[in-house]
Design a protein around this motif. Sequence first.
Motif, PDB file in Angstrom:
ATOM      1  N   GLY A  54       0.819  -1.214   0.000  1.00  0.00           N
ATOM      2  CA  GLY A  54       0.000   0.000   0.000  1.00  0.00           C
ATOM      3  C   GLY A  54       0.849   1.257   0.000  1.00  0.00           C
ATOM      4  O   GLY A  54       1.222   1.735   1.068  1.00  0.00           O
ATOM      5  N   PRO A  60       0.819  -1.721   8.086  1.00  0.00           N
ATOM      6  CA  PRO A  60       0.084  -2.457   7.049  1.00  0.00           C
ATOM      7  C   PRO A  60      -1.267  -1.804   6.756  1.00  0.00           C
ATOM      8  O   PRO A  60      -1.957  -1.376   7.674  1.00  0.00           O
ATOM      9  N   CYS A  61      -1.626  -1.780   5.443  1.00  0.00           N
ATOM     10  CA  CYS A  61      -2.815  -1.023   5.031  1.00  0.00           C
ATOM     11  C   CYS A  61      -4.097  -1.840   5.189  1.00  0.00           C
ATOM     12  O   CYS A  61      -5.191  -1.281   5.174  1.00  0.00           O
ATOM     13  N   GLU A  62      -3.987  -3.127   5.269  1.00  0.00           N
ATOM     14  CA  GLU A  62      -5.123  -4.055   5.416  1.00  0.00           C
ATOM     15  C   GLU A  62      -6.010  -4.147   4.175  1.00  0.00           C
ATOM     16  O   GLU A  62      -7.066  -4.762   4.231  1.00  0.00           O
TER      17      GLU A  62
HETATM   18 ZN   LIG Z   1      -1.093  -3.539   2.648  1.00  0.00          ZN
END
Ligand SMILES: [Zn+2]
Length: 339
Positions: A54, A60-62
Amino acid sequence: MKFSDIIGQSVLVNSLKRAVEEDKVANGYIFCGPKGCGKKLTAFVFASALNCKGADREKPCEVCSSCIKFINGNHPNIEIVKPTGATIKIKQMRDIISEVSKTSLEAGFKVIIIDNAEKMTHEAQDAFLKTLEEPPQNTVFLLLTENQHSLLPTIVSRCQVYNIKRISNNDMERYLKNHYKLDEDKVKLATAHSNGIIGRAVQILQDNDYINERNLYIKTIKMLFEGNYNEASMLVSDIAASREAAEGYTDFALSWFRDIMVLWEAPDAADDIVKNIDMLDELENIKGSLTKWKLYKIIDIIKDTLKQIKQNVSFKNSLECMILNILEVSNGKDSWGKV
Ligand SMILES: [Zn+2]
């Protein structure tokens, strides 16, 4: 899961975030702390962030393809090694090391999580050390342990070591209130008995057995102070059938009498410090039948018992002596048997 889900660990979180942002990632990290403190969560968030695609979003962008694979538990870049039986054996380490050197990577970092790393045999640690000395490219080892002192100093010195801190009561209460819709009393009780460990608080909230068990613990103490030695002794031997259960019971007894000490020494702070805050009436009752001197004597007896149980002395005998000695002290007899 994001970095913001890791509660009360700002030094650790900032440092891991910086490593990802600046692309300055070490080959080995040790996350050390008691069971339930969030070592695995931290490892998974860090592993997701290292592989997140991302751009322009906090990692982390999920939502990127890599994060989704992490969430679904099928990311090819993550491997977990854990004890088979009592130990992590050299074959397991050799297998993982050869796989790491062979696998053609999806972009990003291969992350090897070694859970209960202190359980690595000496040979397994030796094999691991060699890999750590010449690590494959873009590979990160995350060692999760309750006791870093069981690891070879040469391994520890090649890793970045982070101790996961116990979190404050305020942080814990805020977290529990935000994640679980529960009444204030239950949140306070779980917080007070969690010792700053989130996993333990959650376990207490979800586990009715804990509440029932605690009620039995309290019953034994009440019995003792009502002079029912035989009944109390029988109930304790039922409750404390294993060394672990004996330790749990003794830990509880210590928290109970420390609460009474707080009521004596710092009554104004009782709301914040007393662990069994929902049992104030019972605590006050028992306080009323003790002198300060007796109370401190009882706390010493329990501490000695806890030490003995941890040192593998017969826990049944230790507990029996503890009960007898508490009874003698509370009755004011002048015969202090050595616990
Ligand atoms: Zn991500």
